[in-house]
Scaffold this motif. Structure first.
Motif, PDB file in Angstrom:
ATOM      1  N   TYR A 146       5.884   3.195  -1.446  1.00  0.00           N
ATOM      2  CA  TYR A 146       4.742   3.463  -0.574  1.00  0.00           C
ATOM      3  C   TYR A 146       3.613   4.219  -1.281  1.00  0.00           C
ATOM      4  O   TYR A 146       2.437   3.840  -1.163  1.00  0.00           O
ATOM      5  CB  TYR A 146       5.224   4.253   0.637  1.00  0.00           C
ATOM      6  N   LEU A 147       3.939   5.286  -2.002  1.00  0.00           N
ATOM      7  CA  LEU A 147       2.926   6.212  -2.506  1.00  0.00           C
ATOM      8  C   LEU A 147       1.871   5.576  -3.410  1.00  0.00           C
ATOM      9  O   LEU A 147       0.672   5.778  -3.185  1.00  0.00           O
ATOM     10  CB  LEU A 147       3.602   7.398  -3.212  1.00  0.00           C
ATOM     11  N   PRO A 148       2.232   4.817  -4.462  1.00  0.00           N
ATOM     12  CA  PRO A 148       1.169   4.266  -5.321  1.00  0.00           C
ATOM     13  C   PRO A 148       0.264   3.280  -4.591  1.00  0.00           C
ATOM     14  O   PRO A 148      -0.944   3.225  -4.856  1.00  0.00           O
ATOM     15  CB  PRO A 148       1.948   3.574  -6.454  1.00  0.00           C
ATOM     16  N   ARG A 149       0.812   2.515  -3.654  1.00  0.00           N
ATOM     17  CA  ARG A 149      -0.004   1.557  -2.893  1.00  0.00           C
ATOM     18  C   ARG A 149      -0.910   2.284  -1.912  1.00  0.00           C
ATOM     19  O   ARG A 149      -2.063   1.895  -1.711  1.00  0.00           O
ATOM     20  CB  ARG A 149       0.912   0.562  -2.174  1.00  0.00           C
ATOM     21  N   ALA A 150      -0.387   3.350  -1.304  1.00  0.00           N
ATOM     22  CA  ALA A 150      -1.207   4.150  -0.401  1.00  0.00           C
ATOM     23  C   ALA A 150      -2.344   4.821  -1.175  1.00  0.00           C
ATOM     24  O   ALA A 150      -3.480   4.900  -0.683  1.00  0.00           O
ATOM     25  CB  ALA A 150      -0.348   5.206   0.287  1.00  0.00           C
ATOM     26  N   LEU A 151      -2.057   5.286  -2.386  1.00  0.00           N
ATOM     27  CA  LEU A 151      -3.089   5.904  -3.214  1.00  0.00           C
ATOM     28  C   LEU A 151      -4.171   4.898  -3.572  1.00  0.00           C
ATOM     29  O   LEU A 151      -5.370   5.205  -3.533  1.00  0.00           O
ATOM     30  CB  LEU A 151      -2.463   6.480  -4.487  1.00  0.00           C
ATOM     31  N   TRP A 170      -5.350  -1.078   5.066  1.00  0.00           N
ATOM     32  CA  TRP A 170      -4.520   0.105   5.290  1.00  0.00           C
ATOM     33  C   TRP A 170      -3.658  -0.074   6.528  1.00  0.00           C
ATOM     34  O   TRP A 170      -2.472   0.240   6.520  1.00  0.00           O
ATOM     35  CB  TRP A 170      -5.412   1.332   5.425  1.00  0.00           C
ATOM     36  N   PHE A 171      -4.250  -0.595   7.596  1.00  0.00           N
ATOM     37  CA  PHE A 171      -3.504  -0.793   8.830  1.00  0.00           C
ATOM     38  C   PHE A 171      -2.411  -1.850   8.650  1.00  0.00           C
ATOM     39  O   PHE A 171      -1.265  -1.664   9.082  1.00  0.00           O
ATOM     40  CB  PHE A 171      -4.449  -1.208   9.959  1.00  0.00           C
ATOM     41  N   LEU A 172      -2.751  -2.960   7.990  1.00  0.00           N
ATOM     42  CA  LEU A 172      -1.760  -4.007   7.744  1.00  0.00           C
ATOM     43  C   LEU A 172      -0.628  -3.496   6.853  1.00  0.00           C
ATOM     44  O   LEU A 172       0.542  -3.833   7.060  1.00  0.00           O
ATOM     45  CB  LEU A 172      -2.432  -5.223   7.090  1.00  0.00           C
ATOM     46  N   PHE A 173      -0.987  -2.662   5.876  1.00  0.00           N
ATOM     47  CA  PHE A 173       0.034  -2.111   4.983  1.00  0.00           C
ATOM     48  C   PHE A 173       0.986  -1.199   5.750  1.00  0.00           C
ATOM     49  O   PHE A 173       2.200  -1.202   5.499  1.00  0.00           O
ATOM     50  CB  PHE A 173      -0.635  -1.344   3.840  1.00  0.00           C
ATOM     51  N   ASN A 174       0.456  -0.409   6.687  1.00  0.00           N
ATOM     52  CA  ASN A 174       1.323   0.453   7.492  1.00  0.00           C
ATOM     53  C   ASN A 174       2.279  -0.366   8.354  1.00  0.00           C
ATOM     54  O   ASN A 174       3.440  -0.003   8.523  1.00  0.00           O
ATOM     55  CB  ASN A 174       0.485   1.378   8.376  1.00  0.00           C
ATOM     56  N   CYS A 175       1.790  -1.485   8.898  1.00  0.00           N
ATOM     57  CA  CYS A 175       2.665  -2.379   9.676  1.00  0.00           C
ATOM     58  C   CYS A 175       3.761  -2.947   8.777  1.00  0.00           C
ATOM     59  O   CYS A 175       4.934  -3.025   9.176  1.00  0.00           O
ATOM     60  CB  CYS A 175       1.846  -3.516  10.293  1.00  0.00           C
ATOM     61  N   MET A 177       4.924  -1.599   6.026  1.00  0.00           N
ATOM     62  CA  MET A 177       5.843  -0.530   5.644  1.00  0.00           C
ATOM     63  C   MET A 177       6.824  -0.211   6.765  1.00  0.00           C
ATOM     64  O   MET A 177       7.994   0.098   6.509  1.00  0.00           O
ATOM     65  CB  MET A 177       5.065   0.737   5.271  1.00  0.00           C
ATOM     66  N   MET A 178       6.373  -0.271   8.019  1.00  0.00           N
ATOM     67  CA  MET A 178       7.280  -0.017   9.135  1.00  0.00           C
ATOM     68  C   MET A 178       8.383  -1.070   9.183  1.00  0.00           C
ATOM     69  O   MET A 178       9.547  -0.749   9.449  1.00  0.00           O
ATOM     70  CB  MET A 178       6.511   0.009  10.458  1.00  0.00           C
TER      71      MET A 178
END
Length: 250
Positions: A146-151, A170-175, A177-178
């Motif tokens: 998660y961390l490097p992609r979030a950065l 960012w929103f799609l990535f959070n979905c 990741m869930m």
């Protein structure tokens, strides 16, 4: 790239909420839920204390004008919103670290309930305790992913114009990741490595995003996020049982 069924994915969290009420699953819902309530209360207290100190410091910098000093309520509203956001995301990460051994066993019991098949993981409470290091390592793998992609998305968000696209990404990535976070529990029970799980979910990306969307939204709602974690584990197990056995024809 975009295989699967988004609308099928949307229904798995609701199914998870139905599953957590099953008698055979309740114990492994109640125990992490109690831990989550204690954690939530502790995080809220610490953040409230921190921001109370921050507000007192900020008010001390202001000129000694009565009308400015009376605006401390406005600071509390603004900082209250920050507390809720920090609490939502911080809570999910820490709750998953603490409850990961319970959630793995909850996923196992849910899969047995849905399929009638025994995964062959015996040992009860003693085995659950022995699995703690392994469960924590799986959580660390997810955080490292998660961390490097979030950065990277955060940096994109600092670029004018590009940040409009970055917000959607960012929103799609959070979905995404869930979906990864919770489907990992039944995948781990079935001896599927985290890298292989990512490949399998990518083959049903639309279904995964459909599942991750309501989980991501519910995780941002205080109190509801206490219950969404075990429901997401059960829903992710239903996702695993059904989606992993379907041919990729959709």
């Amino acid at each position: 790239m975009f295989k699967g069924n988004f609308f099928h994915g949307l229904g798995y969290l609701a199914e998870g909420f139905r599953l957590i009420r099953q008698p055979g699953l309740r114990l492994f819902v109640i125990i992490p839920l109690c831990l989550n309530i204690l954690l939530f209360a502790l995080l809220f207290y610490l953040l409230a204390e921190f921001f109370a100190m921050l507000i007192a410091t900020a008010m001390g910098w202001l000129p000694d004008w009565a009308w400015l000093q009376s605006l401390d309520w406005l600071f509390w509203i603004l900082y209250g919103a920050v507390i809720l956001l920090m609490l939502a995301y911080g809570f999910v990460i820490v709750a998953n670290l603490i409850g990961s051994p319970f959630y793995g066993y909850l996923a196992e019991l849910t899969e047995k309930l849905l399929t009638g098949e025994d995964l062959g993981v015996d040992g009860g409470w003693s085995q659950l305790i022995k699995d703690i290091p392994h469960a924590l390592w799986r959580e660390v793998q997810k955080i490292m992913y998660y961390l490097p992609r979030a950065l990277g998305l955060f940096i994109l968000g600092l670029i004018p114009v590009v940040n409009l696209v970055a917000a959607l990404l960012w929103f799609l990535f959070n979905c995404w990741m869930m979906a990864l976070q919770y489907v990992d529990y039944p995948a781990d029970n079935n001896r599927v490595s985290f890298p292989l799980l990512r490949q399998q979910l990518a083959q049903r990306r639309l279904s995964a995003l459909g599942f991750g969307l309501p989980v991501a939204l519910a995780a941002m709602v205080p109190v509801l996020n206490l219950f969404v974690v075990p429901a997401a584990v059960c829903g992710a197990t239903a996702f695993w049982v059904r989606e992993s056995r379907l041919p990729l024809t959709q």
